[in-house]
Design a protein around this motif. Structure first.
Motif, PDB file in Angstrom:
ATOM      1  N   THR A 173       0.646  -1.279  -0.105  1.00 51.08           N
ATOM      2  CA  THR A 173       0.009   0.004  -0.034  1.00 51.08           C
ATOM      3  C   THR A 173       0.951   1.238  -0.004  1.00 51.08           C
ATOM      4  N   LEU A 174       0.646   2.191  -0.972  1.00 50.99           N
ATOM      5  CA  LEU A 174       1.276   3.549  -0.854  1.00 50.99           C
ATOM      6  C   LEU A 174       0.186   4.453  -0.542  1.00 50.99           C
ATOM      7  N   ILE A 175       0.909   5.241   0.476  1.00 47.79           N
ATOM      8  CA  ILE A 175       0.327   6.446   1.112  1.00 47.79           C
ATOM      9  C   ILE A 175       1.029   7.738   0.510  1.00 47.79           C
ATOM     10  N   LEU A 176       0.257   8.679  -0.016  1.00 49.13           N
ATOM     11  CA  LEU A 176       0.816  10.018  -0.541  1.00 49.13           C
ATOM     12  C   LEU A 176       0.419  11.236   0.348  1.00 49.13           C
ATOM     13  N   ILE A 177       1.535  11.741   0.730  1.00 43.12           N
ATOM     14  CA  ILE A 177       1.318  12.813   1.760  1.00 43.12           C
ATOM     15  C   ILE A 177       1.925  13.989   1.192  1.00 43.12           C
ATOM     16  N   GLU A 178       1.162  15.194   1.210  1.00 44.31           N
ATOM     17  CA  GLU A 178       1.761  16.460   0.942  1.00 44.31           C
ATOM     18  C   GLU A 178       1.949  17.379   2.265  1.00 44.31           C
ATOM     19  N   ASN A 179       2.564  18.178   2.419  1.00 42.36           N
ATOM     20  CA  ASN A 179       3.175  19.167   3.350  1.00 42.36           C
ATOM     21  C   ASN A 179       3.503  18.110   4.491  1.00 42.36           C
ATOM     22  N   LEU A 180       4.291  17.328   4.524  1.00 40.63           N
ATOM     23  CA  LEU A 180       4.667  16.614   5.613  1.00 40.63           C
ATOM     24  C   LEU A 180       5.459  17.247   6.643  1.00 40.63           C
ATOM     25  N   SER A 181       5.980  18.379   6.556  1.00 42.73           N
ATOM     26  CA  SER A 181       6.487  18.883   7.876  1.00 42.73           C
ATOM     27  C   SER A 181       5.665  19.702   8.420  1.00 42.73           C
ATOM     28  N   ASP A 182       4.271  20.146   7.794  1.00 40.99           N
ATOM     29  CA  ASP A 182       3.338  20.829   8.561  1.00 40.99           C
ATOM     30  C   ASP A 182       2.484  19.734   9.379  1.00 40.99           C
ATOM     31  N   ILE A 183       2.166  18.279   8.848  1.00 39.58           N
ATOM     32  CA  ILE A 183       1.913  17.403   9.500  1.00 39.58           C
ATOM     33  C   ILE A 183       2.712  16.996  11.012  1.00 39.58           C
ATOM     34  N   PHE A 184       3.921  16.676  10.482  1.00 36.50           N
ATOM     35  CA  PHE A 184       4.907  16.471  11.728  1.00 36.50           C
ATOM     36  C   PHE A 184       4.666  17.451  12.951  1.00 36.50           C
ATOM     37  N   ARG A 185       4.474  18.750  12.387  1.00 35.20           N
ATOM     38  CA  ARG A 185       4.607  19.889  13.413  1.00 35.20           C
ATOM     39  C   ARG A 185       3.842  19.586  14.464  1.00 35.20           C
ATOM     40  N   GLY A 186       2.479  18.820  14.056  1.00 38.73           N
ATOM     41  CA  GLY A 186       1.289  18.783  14.998  1.00 38.73           C
ATOM     42  C   GLY A 186       1.684  17.558  16.108  1.00 38.73           C
ATOM     43  N   PHE A 187       2.833  16.815  15.722  1.00 39.37           N
ATOM     44  CA  PHE A 187       3.236  15.684  16.527  1.00 39.37           C
ATOM     45  C   PHE A 187       4.044  15.836  17.817  1.00 39.37           C
TER      46      PHE A 187
ATOM     47  N   ILE B 171       3.371  -1.064   3.823  1.00 40.29           N
ATOM     48  CA  ILE B 171       3.336   0.379   3.693  1.00 40.29           C
ATOM     49  C   ILE B 171       4.347   1.115   3.248  1.00 40.29           C
ATOM     50  N   SER B 172       4.258   1.716   2.373  1.00 41.84           N
ATOM     51  CA  SER B 172       5.270   2.510   1.543  1.00 41.84           C
ATOM     52  C   SER B 172       4.704   4.083   1.677  1.00 41.84           C
ATOM     53  N   ILE B 173       5.656   5.068   1.748  1.00 44.66           N
ATOM     54  CA  ILE B 173       5.234   6.382   1.718  1.00 44.66           C
ATOM     55  C   ILE B 173       5.905   7.206   0.646  1.00 44.66           C
ATOM     56  N   THR B 174       5.368   8.062   0.067  1.00 45.72           N
ATOM     57  CA  THR B 174       5.667   9.039  -0.942  1.00 45.72           C
ATOM     58  C   THR B 174       4.981  10.386  -0.478  1.00 45.72           C
ATOM     59  N   ALA B 175       6.093  11.372   0.171  1.00 41.85           N
ATOM     60  CA  ALA B 175       5.640  12.580   0.824  1.00 41.85           C
ATOM     61  C   ALA B 175       6.133  13.778  -0.035  1.00 41.85           C
ATOM     62  N   SER B 176       5.870  15.043   0.175  1.00 41.06           N
ATOM     63  CA  SER B 176       6.421  16.417  -0.204  1.00 41.06           C
ATOM     64  C   SER B 176       6.398  16.973   1.068  1.00 41.06           C
ATOM     65  N   SER B 177       7.353  18.163   0.878  1.00 43.79           N
ATOM     66  CA  SER B 177       7.367  19.064   1.699  1.00 43.79           C
ATOM     67  C   SER B 177       8.110  20.675   1.358  1.00 43.79           C
ATOM     68  N   VAL B 178       7.697  21.337   1.717  1.00 37.16           N
ATOM     69  CA  VAL B 178       8.462  22.837   1.279  1.00 37.16           C
ATOM     70  C   VAL B 178       9.876  22.810   2.250  1.00 37.16           C
ATOM     71  N   SER B 179       9.967  22.062   3.248  1.00 37.25           N
ATOM     72  CA  SER B 179      11.387  21.861   3.931  1.00 37.25           C
ATOM     73  C   SER B 179      11.228  20.545   4.738  1.00 37.25           C
ATOM     74  N   LEU B 180      12.446  20.310   5.231  1.00 40.12           N
ATOM     75  CA  LEU B 180      12.429  19.247   6.033  1.00 40.12           C
ATOM     76  C   LEU B 180      11.901  19.418   7.387  1.00 40.12           C
ATOM     77  N   TYR B 181      11.330  18.509   7.835  1.00 36.50           N
ATOM     78  CA  TYR B 181      10.918  18.823   9.143  1.00 36.50           C
ATOM     79  C   TYR B 181      11.878  18.924  10.276  1.00 36.50           C
ATOM     80  N   LYS B 182      11.058  19.583  11.317  1.00 35.01           N
ATOM     81  CA  LYS B 182      11.931  20.125  12.208  1.00 35.01           C
ATOM     82  C   LYS B 182      12.884  19.053  13.060  1.00 35.01           C
TER      83      LYS B 182
END
Length: 207
Positions: free
Chosen positions: A143-157, A175-186
């Motif tokens: 299963t592939l999960i595509l995620i946008e704005n990953l750093s924004d999501i991680f910021r809430g965790f 489970i595989s993940i393909t994600a995007s982000s404007v920057s690396l997560y904190k």
């Protein structure tokens, strides 16, 4: 020009068909998309975790949309690979349970169905029910999960919640993940970060 008015057409990758996405990919972006697609399809090597980094407008959504629609077409019956895509503006995720609920929505479960499957008992049993329903939907199929704005999501965790999320991925090797982000997560460069060294990083040059 329509009746003397200039009409500005905005390109929307999410709403474009696969043929248009294919024709409008630059050679460099097509090469990157093909690399990620090849890794996802060759699941014999285990789950793949890909993260595309680039400023807004650099083409991240274009690449993710091409990957998503290519795989949805090729694996339409879902027997060899399942593909889901979280909402582009997914907000308010603070725990593994929130993440799983977002995945259930991406599987097109209605809010009423999610409530029926997941809201049973206390918070701990909610999570158990969500994991059980997720496993039923994926049926141990890659299963592939595509995620946008990953750093924004991680910021809430919080860190403990990120550990739960990583633990979930590690115990679900389908489970595989393909994600995007404007920057690396904190704190991504710190060895004690739960997702340190987790993703294959691809940095885009602005168009």
């Amino acid at each position: 020009m329509i009746d003397g008015f200039r009409v500005q057409m905005l390109f929307s990758p999410q709403n474009s068909n696969l043929e248009t996405l294919d024709k409008t990919l630059t050679p460099e972006y097509r090469k990157l998309a093909d690399i990620i697609l090849r890794r996802i399809k060759d699941h014999t090597g285990g789950a793949q975790y890909e993260l595309i980094i680039g400023p807004r407008g650099s083409g991240k959504t274009h690449i993710l949309s091409f990957i998503y629609k290519t795989l949805k077409k090729e694996y339409a019956d879902g027997t060899k690979l399942k593909v889901i895509r979280l909402s582009e503006e997914e907000r308010g995720l603070t725990s593994l349970l929130d993440f799983l609920r977002a995945c259930l929505r991406a599987f097109d479960l209605s809010p009423e169905e999610i409530v029926r499957y997941v809201t049973r008992g206390d918070a701990e049993t909610y999570l158990i029910a969500a994991e059980e329903q997720f496993r039923k939907l994926t049926n141990n199929i890659p299963t592939l999960i595509l995620i946008e704005n990953l750093s924004d999501i991680f910021r809430g965790f919080k860190d403990d919640d990120l550990l739960d999320l990583r633990g979930f991925f590690q115990t679900h090797p389908n489970i595989s993940i393909t994600a995007s982000s404007v920057s690396l997560y904190k704190s991504s460069s710190k060895p004690d970060h739960p997702f340190y060294g987790f993703f294959n990083i691809h940095t885009l040059i602005p168009l």
